[in-house]
Design a protein around this motif. Sequence first.
Motif, short mmCIF file in Angstrom:
data_model
loop_
_atom_site.label_atom_id
_atom_site.label_comp_id
_atom_site.label_asym_id
_atom_site.label_seq_id
_atom_site.Cartn_x
_atom_site.Cartn_y
_atom_site.Cartn_z
N ASN A 142 0.82 -1.21 0.00
CA ASN A 142 0.00 0.00 0.00
C ASN A 142 0.86 1.26 0.00
O ASN A 142 0.43 2.32 -0.48
N ASP A 143 2.08 1.15 0.54
CA ASP A 143 2.98 2.29 0.58
C ASP A 143 3.47 2.69 -0.81
O ASP A 143 4.01 3.78 -0.98
N PHE A 144 3.27 1.82 -1.78
CA PHE A 144 3.81 2.02 -3.12
C PHE A 144 2.89 2.87 -4.00
O PHE A 144 3.26 3.26 -5.09
N ALA A 145 1.69 3.20 -3.51
CA ALA A 145 0.69 3.85 -4.35
C ALA A 145 1.19 5.18 -4.93
O ALA A 145 1.06 5.44 -6.13
N ASP A 146 1.77 6.03 -4.10
CA ASP A 146 2.22 7.33 -4.59
C ASP A 146 3.38 7.19 -5.57
O ASP A 146 3.47 7.92 -6.56
N VAL A 147 4.29 6.24 -5.29
CA VAL A 147 5.42 6.01 -6.19
C VAL A 147 4.90 5.51 -7.53
O VAL A 147 5.34 5.95 -8.60
N ARG A 148 3.97 4.57 -7.48
CA ARG A 148 3.41 4.00 -8.71
C ARG A 148 2.78 5.09 -9.58
O ARG A 148 2.97 5.10 -10.80
N ALA A 149 2.06 6.01 -8.96
CA ALA A 149 1.41 7.08 -9.72
C ALA A 149 2.45 7.96 -10.41
O ALA A 149 2.26 8.38 -11.56
N LEU A 150 3.54 8.24 -9.74
CA LEU A 150 4.59 9.07 -10.33
C LEU A 150 5.31 8.38 -11.48
O LEU A 150 5.72 9.01 -12.45
N LEU A 151 5.48 7.06 -11.38
CA LEU A 151 6.22 6.33 -12.39
C LEU A 151 5.45 6.17 -13.69
O LEU A 151 6.04 5.86 -14.73
N GLY A 152 4.15 6.34 -13.64
CA GLY A 152 3.35 6.19 -14.85
C GLY A 152 2.80 4.78 -14.98
O GLY A 152 3.18 3.86 -14.24
N GLN A 153 1.90 4.58 -15.95
CA GLN A 153 1.16 3.33 -16.07
C GLN A 153 2.06 2.12 -16.29
O GLN A 153 1.95 1.11 -15.60
N ARG A 154 2.98 2.22 -17.26
CA ARG A 154 3.78 1.04 -17.63
C ARG A 154 4.72 0.62 -16.51
O ARG A 154 4.68 -0.53 -16.05
N LEU A 155 5.58 1.52 -16.06
CA LEU A 155 6.54 1.17 -15.01
C LEU A 155 5.85 0.92 -13.68
O LEU A 155 6.22 0.01 -12.93
N GLY A 156 4.85 1.74 -13.36
CA GLY A 156 4.14 1.56 -12.10
C GLY A 156 3.49 0.19 -11.99
O GLY A 156 3.59 -0.48 -10.96
N THR A 157 2.82 -0.24 -13.07
CA THR A 157 2.18 -1.56 -13.08
C THR A 157 3.22 -2.67 -13.01
O THR A 157 3.04 -3.66 -12.29
N HIS A 158 4.33 -2.52 -13.75
CA HIS A 158 5.40 -3.53 -13.75
C HIS A 158 5.92 -3.76 -12.35
O HIS A 158 6.02 -4.91 -11.89
N PHE A 159 6.24 -2.69 -11.63
CA PHE A 159 6.81 -2.86 -10.30
C PHE A 159 5.77 -3.28 -9.28
O PHE A 159 6.08 -4.00 -8.32
N HIS A 160 4.52 -2.88 -9.45
CA HIS A 160 3.46 -3.33 -8.54
C HIS A 160 3.34 -4.85 -8.60
O HIS A 160 3.28 -5.53 -7.56
N HIS A 161 3.31 -5.40 -9.82
CA HIS A 161 3.22 -6.85 -9.97
C HIS A 161 4.46 -7.54 -9.40
O HIS A 161 4.37 -8.59 -8.75
N TRP A 162 5.63 -6.95 -9.65
CA TRP A 162 6.88 -7.54 -9.15
C TRP A 162 6.89 -7.57 -7.63
O TRP A 162 7.27 -8.55 -7.01
#
Length: 275
Positions: A205-225
């Motif tokens: 859950n802490d990753f939400a703000d980072v994910r939004a900044l990284l954009g759709q492609r990278l944010g989704t990639h790292f969320h799944h990882w």
Amino acid sequence: MPRQAIDLSAHLNASVERGHPADFPVVLRPVFQGPSRDDVHLVHKRLAVVREDTGQALSVISDRYKLVTHGTILESVNQALGTIDVGPVPRGIYVDRGGARMRALYKFPELARPIEGSDTICPCLKIENTYDGTSRISIHIGAFRFVCTNLAVGGGGVFAGGFMSVHAGEIALDRVSKQLAEYLQGFDAIVETYRAWKQMPFALNDFADVRALLGQRLGTHFHHWFEQAPPSSVFEAYNRLTDHATHKMRSARTAFDMLEKVNRSFQAQFSAVAA
């Protein structure tokens, strides 16, 4: 053919003193415009930044623009470093947009500090200048982590630093020397933050703000990882992201952009908790 990923750390370890790609002559020329070569007129209040070695026009800027060359900035920093006892300083220079944008990295191995055991980081500086007005002259402090050769440059909080100067002629060398010394003396604050992050559990859950900044492609990639292989700490999550930026991006520009986003978001979210 896909572009090969750039390795910022490899370039940082290759010290460049002369003949680097930012070392070329530039001049300001008047700008002319018209439907044909035989029918042109002067464009008032505009100048072209032109490479003298190739004749390439790098940008068109206001006539109020004061040209400060990449070489002038790098020489000023080199002179400033000569007044500080920092030991050998490996460095590397990147240019893109035909030379219109320059970024340089300086590393200070003798000022390195351990985070834990043999896991050591050292200060580094990122220097930036452009000939197209897209950014001002800037110098920012960051870190280089030896164990995984990751970079951490940019952002706010404990990593904040550097100065920004409008293109207005000469750089104040005494200012450069003073600020570089202050940043390098304050590097221990970065080390303490990293040590705190190593002890801090990481929740997805802490990753939400980072994910939004990284954009759709990278944010989704790292969320799944992170879902499949959860990081054991905030520091591990942070290093996975900085490793990708340092070693896997397709250009220096996108690599530095990602480093900026990761550092800004992690500092905003976790530095206050660490304090």
